[in-house]
Motif scaffolding. Structure first.
Motif, mmCIF file in Angstrom:
data_model
loop_
_atom_site.group_PDB
_atom_site.id
_atom_site.type_symbol
_atom_site.label_atom_id
_atom_site.label_comp_id
_atom_site.label_asym_id
_atom_site.label_seq_id
_atom_site.Cartn_x
_atom_site.Cartn_y
_atom_site.Cartn_z
ATOM 1 N N VAL A 348 0.848 -1.184 0.000
ATOM 2 C CA VAL A 348 0.000 0.000 0.000
ATOM 3 C C VAL A 348 0.892 1.246 0.000
ATOM 4 O O VAL A 348 1.810 1.363 0.821
ATOM 5 C CB VAL A 348 -0.938 0.026 1.223
ATOM 6 N N TRP A 349 0.606 2.175 -0.917
ATOM 7 C CA TRP A 349 1.309 3.453 -1.018
ATOM 8 C C TRP A 349 0.311 4.586 -0.809
ATOM 9 O O TRP A 349 -0.881 4.448 -1.142
ATOM 10 C CB TRP A 349 1.941 3.632 -2.399
ATOM 11 N N ASN A 350 0.792 5.700 -0.314
ATOM 12 C CA ASN A 350 -0.076 6.869 -0.301
ATOM 13 C C ASN A 350 -0.105 7.495 -1.690
ATOM 14 O O ASN A 350 0.546 6.999 -2.626
ATOM 15 C CB ASN A 350 0.353 7.868 0.784
ATOM 16 N N GLY A 351 -0.850 8.563 -1.846
ATOM 17 C CA GLY A 351 -1.018 9.155 -3.171
ATOM 18 C C GLY A 351 0.236 9.735 -3.772
ATOM 19 O O GLY A 351 0.288 9.985 -4.988
ATOM 20 N N GLU A 352 1.267 9.948 -2.950
ATOM 21 C CA GLU A 352 2.534 10.483 -3.444
ATOM 22 C C GLU A 352 3.525 9.383 -3.808
ATOM 23 O O GLU A 352 4.662 9.663 -4.209
ATOM 24 C CB GLU A 352 3.164 11.402 -2.394
ATOM 25 N N GLY A 353 3.117 8.124 -3.635
ATOM 26 C CA GLY A 353 3.989 7.014 -4.010
ATOM 27 C C GLY A 353 4.884 6.521 -2.891
ATOM 28 O O GLY A 353 5.819 5.747 -3.149
ATOM 29 N N MET A 354 4.633 6.916 -1.651
ATOM 30 C CA MET A 354 5.419 6.424 -0.516
ATOM 31 C C MET A 354 4.813 5.125 0.004
ATOM 32 O O MET A 354 3.609 5.058 0.279
ATOM 33 C CB MET A 354 5.459 7.455 0.610
ATOM 34 N N LEU A 355 5.652 4.093 0.131
ATOM 35 C CA LEU A 355 5.195 2.832 0.693
ATOM 36 C C LEU A 355 4.890 3.032 2.170
ATOM 37 O O LEU A 355 5.771 3.384 2.952
ATOM 38 C CB LEU A 355 6.260 1.752 0.511
#
Length: 398
Positions: A348-355
């Motif tokens: 799962v990543w947030n909308g900025e692409g951080m795991l």
């Protein structure tokens, strides 16, 4: 600063975060700062992308937290529980579709892969599981359950189902990979017996597709977008491909089919943000160099802007590169977090692409689906549910 000092600081930070966001039972926290430098004598190098990142040696399944914001996804009481199992058959591979009115999840077995028991001469299997029965069984015991799944007897024009979405105007919407000389297709299936089927597309201007893999509807429209890699040929149940591996747009109201994105090794999963302005396509190229893997090929989620006029995919950029396996099926929740089935579970990543976290199973997990009961995870020979508090974006089209 020493590693122990960093760990102490993290513990304090997590304790502070936990006062606001309660942690699920058994959740394991991974501090990236503790693994930025491991030194030449490190003994846990992962020389294969097929090995998951589990530095704590925790017993799966468990929830792995990389950022405290993941607790907003899981909620305080999330667990991972097995709800169906068949160790000798990869019955739960792809194409999950949840029908809320019936509280049923439909899905397909592995097509052409290990324990799929299909190929050039044999079709894959579409099944369903009743989530009401799952809920009742889970209430009666604190452990795992094994709910009986039901197999659908579909028309012969449905060959090797691999992707799905919906409900689409009341029907299940599947893409098939085709089998032997039988063409890949986009097909509507009534979710109620006798499961009548209607093929709505099976060619690109007289040319067979390679082996369709996944499909989504652009939010706010009834226009379909699907991926077409060469896995049918690579897995030995389709002829050699005659088209590039591409993403297509299909408008069923006009019959127009066209390519909206290319330059992939193996385009696989596809998804949109709820507003339809951004698209995601996974590339599982790392898994395409049979009989093994080529670890220099993509295991990547690409992000695109959707042109508001033409709906072509523009401004391609990397959203995330996967550390274990490759990103297969992809879904979004209502907060814009991105979920993908990977080599060790659901990432799962947030909308900025951080795991921000994983549902760690230590096995290849191709797909997932949000339901009223929680997040359903397809794990080939098993199915799991995790009762998270996040909700999936609406996939139904009417």
């Amino acid at each position: 600063m020493t590693k122990s000092a960093v760990g102490a600081i993290l513990a304090i930070a997590l304790a502070a975060a936990s006062s606001i966001r309660a942690s699920p039972p058994g959740a394991v926290y991974i501090d990236p700062l503790q693994y930025n430098v491991v030194g030449a004598n490190y003994t846990k190098w992962r020389n294969s992308s097929l090995i998951g990142f589990n530095p704590t040696n925790s017993a799966p399944p468990f929830i792995q937290v990389f950022d405290s914001s993941f607790l907003d996804v899981t909620g305080p009481s999330a667990t991972i529980r097995e709800i169906a199992s068949n160790p000798g058959f990869a019955f739960a591979h792809e194409a999950p579709i949840y029908v809320p009115d019936l509280n049923l999840v439909f899905f397909a077995s592995n097509d052409g892969g290990a324990l799929g028991y299909n190929g050039w001469y044999n079709n894959s299997v579409v099944s369903m599981i009743n989530m009401t029965e799952v809920d009742m069984a889970l209430t009666s015991t604190p452990g795992n359950v094994n709910i009986q799944i039901q197999t659908l007897n579909l028309s012969d024009n449905v060959q090797m189902v691999n992707g799905g979405t919906g409900p689409y105007k009341g029907d299940l919407l599947f893409v098939t990979s085709g089998r032997a000389l039988l063409p890949p297709s986009v097909v509507r299936v009534n979710p109620s017996p006798p499961y009548n089927t209607t093929v709505i597309l099976d060619n690109f201007l007289g040319r067979q597709f390679n082996s369709l893999n996944d499909i989504k509807i652009l939010p706010g429209t009834d226009i379909m977008f699907f991926t077409d890699p060469a896995y049918g040929w690579l897995n030995g149940f389709r002829p050699e491909p005659m088209l590039p591996s591409q993403v297509y747009r299909f408008d069923p109201s006009t019959g127009q089919v066209r390519v909206v994105a290319d330059q992939f090794v193996h385009p696989n999963g596809i998804a949109f943000t709820p507003n339809g302005k951004t698209a995601f396509v996974t590339d599982t190229g790392i898994l395409g160099d049979f009989p093994g893997t080529n670890q220099t090929f993509p295991a990547t989620i690409y992000q695109f802007d959707v042109d508001p006029t033409t709906q072509s995919f523009m401004n391609r950029r990397v959203f995330a590169y996967i550390d274990s396996g490759a990103p297969d099926g992809i879904q979004l929740d209502t907060e814009g977090n991105v979920y993908a089935g990977c080599g060790d579970g659901i990432h799962v990543w947030n909308g900025e692409g951080m795991l921000i976290g994983k549902f760690y199973l230590n096995s290849t997990t191709a797909e997932l689906m949000f339901t009223k009961s929680g997040l359903i995870i397809l794990d080939e020979t098993a199915m799991y549910v995790t009762n998270i508090q996040a909700h999936g974006m609406t996939l139904a089209t009417w």
